[in-house]
Every structure is written in C-alpha cells, then in structure tokens.
Write a protein that holds these residues in place. Structure first.
Motif, short mmCIF file in Angstrom:
data_model
loop_
_atom_site.label_atom_id
_atom_site.label_comp_id
_atom_site.label_asym_id
_atom_site.label_seq_id
_atom_site.Cartn_x
_atom_site.Cartn_y
_atom_site.Cartn_z
N GLU A 1 69.21 -7.56 129.60
CA GLU A 1 70.18 -6.77 128.83
C GLU A 1 69.48 -5.90 127.80
O GLU A 1 69.88 -4.77 127.57
CB GLU A 1 71.19 -7.70 128.15
CG GLU A 1 72.17 -8.34 129.10
CD GLU A 1 73.04 -9.40 128.44
OE1 GLU A 1 72.98 -9.53 127.20
OE2 GLU A 1 73.76 -10.09 129.16
N GLU B 1 69.27 -17.81 131.36
CA GLU B 1 69.93 -17.15 130.23
C GLU B 1 68.95 -16.26 129.48
O GLU B 1 69.28 -15.13 129.10
CB GLU B 1 70.54 -18.19 129.29
CG GLU B 1 71.33 -17.58 128.15
CD GLU B 1 72.53 -16.77 128.61
OE1 GLU B 1 72.88 -15.81 127.89
OE2 GLU B 1 73.11 -17.05 129.68
N ARG C 1 68.40 -13.20 131.53
CA ARG C 1 69.56 -12.30 131.44
C ARG C 1 69.54 -11.54 130.12
O ARG C 1 69.81 -10.34 130.09
CB ARG C 1 70.85 -13.09 131.58
CG ARG C 1 71.14 -13.50 132.99
CD ARG C 1 72.44 -14.25 133.10
NE ARG C 1 72.74 -14.55 134.49
CZ ARG C 1 73.50 -15.54 134.89
NH1 ARG C 1 74.07 -16.33 134.00
NH2 ARG C 1 73.71 -15.75 136.17
#
Length: 115
Positions: free
Chosen positions: A78, A71, A74
């Motif tokens: 982003e 996470e 990610r």
C-alpha cells in the motif's frame, strides 16, 4: 455428506465433509500427520491428546506468523503503490519541475549567446 477415513499418528479417524472435499481433507490430514509424527518423535511419553494439542498449537503459531507477514507485505505494498490521485499529483509536480528547469536552461543558453 461424505465420510472420509484419515490416519493421524497411526490412529484411524472417520470424518464427515461436504461432497467433493474428500481429497482436500486427505491432503490436510497428511499435513497434520507429517507435523504430528515429527513432534511425536521429539517428545517422549506424551499422550495422544497432548501430541494433538501441541501439534495444533505449533501449526496455529505458524499460521499466525504467516498472517502477520502477509499483513506487513500488504501494508508495504500500500505504501509502495500510492493512491492514483496522489500519483497523478506527483507526476504533475515532476512535469512542472522539468518544465521550469528547461526554461531556466533556455534562459541561460540565450544569455550565453548574447555574451
């Protein structure tokens, strides 16, 4: 439905799985067995149930940690890869700044030629 014989810490188990998943179940059982035997070597006097619970908790902790790391990766990705519209606006501002600087340089060069 297929039946698969596996062994965990020397004890045999018969499990059912979908046809074609037998090899994967053997692979997963091998991973669990490796972890289980490692834990069993360090925990004297624990029952089979206690060893299985402890192994399950250790593996669940590792999975949870990997999920958190994934996470974070990610979210970092982003942030590193902006929205295409934002990226286009930033490129346009950069191009405009370069054009402005080029015009200022030309103006300075012209003043220097006249001097």
């Amino acid at each position: 439905m297929a039946r698969v014989d596996i062994s965990l810490n020397g004890r045999a188990y018969v499990l059912a799985c979908e046809d074609g998943q037998e090899a994967r179940l053997h692979e997963l059982a091998g991973l669990v067995n490796d972890r289980l035997t490692g834990i069993a070597a360090g925990v004297a006097g624990a029952s089979e149930a206690q060893l299985l619970v402890l192994t399950t908790l250790v593996m669940a902790d590792e999975i949870d940690e990997m999920r958190r790391e994934l996470e974070l990766l990610r979210k970092t990705r982003e942030l590193a890869v902006p929205d295409p519209a934002v990226k286009a606006a930033e490129e346009e501002r950069a191009a405009s700044a370069v054009d402005t600087l080029a015009k200022r340089i030309e103006d300075i060069a012209q003043r220097l030629e006249r001097a």
